[in-house]
Design a protein around this motif. Structure first.
Motif, PDB file in Angstrom:
ATOM      1  N   PRO A  16       9.934   5.125   1.279  1.00  0.00           N
ATOM      2  CA  PRO A  16       9.100   6.110   1.975  1.00  0.00           C
ATOM      3  C   PRO A  16       7.687   6.180   1.374  1.00  0.00           C
ATOM      4  O   PRO A  16       7.518   6.363   0.174  1.00  0.00           O
ATOM      5  N   GLY A  17       6.704   5.952   2.231  1.00  0.00           N
ATOM      6  CA  GLY A  17       5.312   6.029   1.796  1.00  0.00           C
ATOM      7  C   GLY A  17       4.741   4.754   1.213  1.00  0.00           C
ATOM      8  O   GLY A  17       3.571   4.701   0.852  1.00  0.00           O
ATOM      9  N   VAL A  18       5.565   3.694   1.102  1.00  0.00           N
ATOM     10  CA  VAL A  18       5.108   2.422   0.529  1.00  0.00           C
ATOM     11  C   VAL A  18       5.392   1.304   1.537  1.00  0.00           C
ATOM     12  O   VAL A  18       6.540   1.079   1.915  1.00  0.00           O
ATOM     13  N   THR A  19       4.333   0.630   1.963  1.00  0.00           N
ATOM     14  CA  THR A  19       4.455  -0.392   2.996  1.00  0.00           C
ATOM     15  C   THR A  19       3.897  -1.726   2.523  1.00  0.00           C
ATOM     16  O   THR A  19       2.822  -1.777   1.933  1.00  0.00           O
ATOM     17  N   ARG A  26       0.838  -1.200   0.000  1.00  0.00           N
ATOM     18  CA  ARG A  26       0.000   0.000   0.000  1.00  0.00           C
ATOM     19  C   ARG A  26       0.872   1.249   0.000  1.00  0.00           C
ATOM     20  O   ARG A  26       1.953   1.258   0.583  1.00  0.00           O
ATOM     21  N   SER A  27       0.382   2.291  -0.654  1.00  0.00           N
ATOM     22  CA  SER A  27       1.084   3.571  -0.622  1.00  0.00           C
ATOM     23  C   SER A  27       0.141   4.653  -0.113  1.00  0.00           C
ATOM     24  O   SER A  27      -1.075   4.548  -0.254  1.00  0.00           O
ATOM     25  N   ASP A  31       2.951  -8.836   9.768  1.00  0.00           N
ATOM     26  CA  ASP A  31       4.240  -8.168   9.717  1.00  0.00           C
ATOM     27  C   ASP A  31       4.109  -7.037   8.703  1.00  0.00           C
ATOM     28  O   ASP A  31       3.360  -7.164   7.730  1.00  0.00           O
ATOM     29  N   ALA A  32       4.812  -5.955   8.931  1.00  0.00           N
ATOM     30  CA  ALA A  32       4.791  -4.835   7.992  1.00  0.00           C
ATOM     31  C   ALA A  32       6.210  -4.322   7.790  1.00  0.00           C
ATOM     32  O   ALA A  32       7.001  -4.273   8.736  1.00  0.00           O
ATOM     33  N   THR A  33       6.516  -3.983   6.556  1.00  0.00           N
ATOM     34  CA  THR A  33       7.842  -3.491   6.206  1.00  0.00           C
ATOM     35  C   THR A  33       7.692  -2.295   5.282  1.00  0.00           C
ATOM     36  O   THR A  33       6.926  -2.344   4.316  1.00  0.00           O
ATOM     37  N   GLU A  34       8.424  -1.243   5.580  1.00  0.00           N
ATOM     38  CA  GLU A  34       8.421  -0.095   4.681  1.00  0.00           C
ATOM     39  C   GLU A  34       9.395  -0.385   3.549  1.00  0.00           C
ATOM     40  O   GLU A  34      10.592  -0.557   3.767  1.00  0.00           O
ATOM     41  N   VAL A  79      -4.541   5.617  10.309  1.00  0.00           N
ATOM     42  CA  VAL A  79      -5.173   4.431  10.888  1.00  0.00           C
ATOM     43  C   VAL A  79      -6.013   3.734   9.823  1.00  0.00           C
ATOM     44  O   VAL A  79      -5.960   2.510   9.682  1.00  0.00           O
ATOM     45  N   LYS A  80      -6.768   4.501   9.056  1.00  0.00           N
ATOM     46  CA  LYS A  80      -7.596   3.916   7.993  1.00  0.00           C
ATOM     47  C   LYS A  80      -6.737   3.221   6.949  1.00  0.00           C
ATOM     48  O   LYS A  80      -7.068   2.133   6.480  1.00  0.00           O
ATOM     49  N   LEU A  81      -5.623   3.840   6.568  1.00  0.00           N
ATOM     50  CA  LEU A  81      -4.726   3.218   5.592  1.00  0.00           C
ATOM     51  C   LEU A  81      -4.120   1.929   6.142  1.00  0.00           C
ATOM     52  O   LEU A  81      -4.046   0.916   5.436  1.00  0.00           O
ATOM     53  N   ALA A  82      -3.694   1.952   7.402  1.00  0.00           N
ATOM     54  CA  ALA A  82      -3.100   0.762   8.008  1.00  0.00           C
ATOM     55  C   ALA A  82      -4.124  -0.365   8.098  1.00  0.00           C
ATOM     56  O   ALA A  82      -3.821  -1.522   7.790  1.00  0.00           O
TER      57      ALA A  82
END
Length: 106
Positions: free
Chosen positions: A89-92, A27-28, A83-86, A51-54
């Motif tokens: 910048p701005g893309v996870t 997601r970005s 798990d989450a990884t960036e 929060v909504k994006l996450a």
């Protein structure tokens, strides 16, 4: 589909282990959420735009996990984790994974 963070499912017994299943999404952020998030972060407290994006990323990864498990014939997924990884910048990347199994009532 039963999904649990535990290693077992109370009231059920595992009759077959299928193996690792996962769901992943990338997601970005966008200009609107960055603008709203920037204002909210200056005010302090909860940053609702992020929060909504996450949560959207987690839900997409979860949905993909369920699809992957169903495609392998599972009726449950145990030991589910996120798990989450960036990536940049701005893309996870958000990963949801667990063990696909077949369960039946104990």
């Amino acid at each position: 589909m039963y999904v649990a963070t535990t290693n077992d499912l109370p009231g059920f017994r595992v009759t077959r282990h299928i193996g690792l299943v996962r769901g992943v999404t990338v997601r970005s952020r966008n200009a609107i959420s960055d603008a709203i998030g920037g204002v909210q972060s200056m005010l302090g407290g909860r940053v609702g735009a992020y929060v909504k994006l996450a949560e959207a990323g987690r839900q997409e990864a979860y949905d993909e996990l369920v699809k992957h498990a169903q495609a392998h014939g599972a009726n449950a997924v145990l030991a589910v984790r996120y798990d989450a990884t960036e990536i940049m910048p701005g893309v996870t990347e958000v990963l949801c994974y667990g063990t696909a199994v077949i369960v039946e009532p104990a």
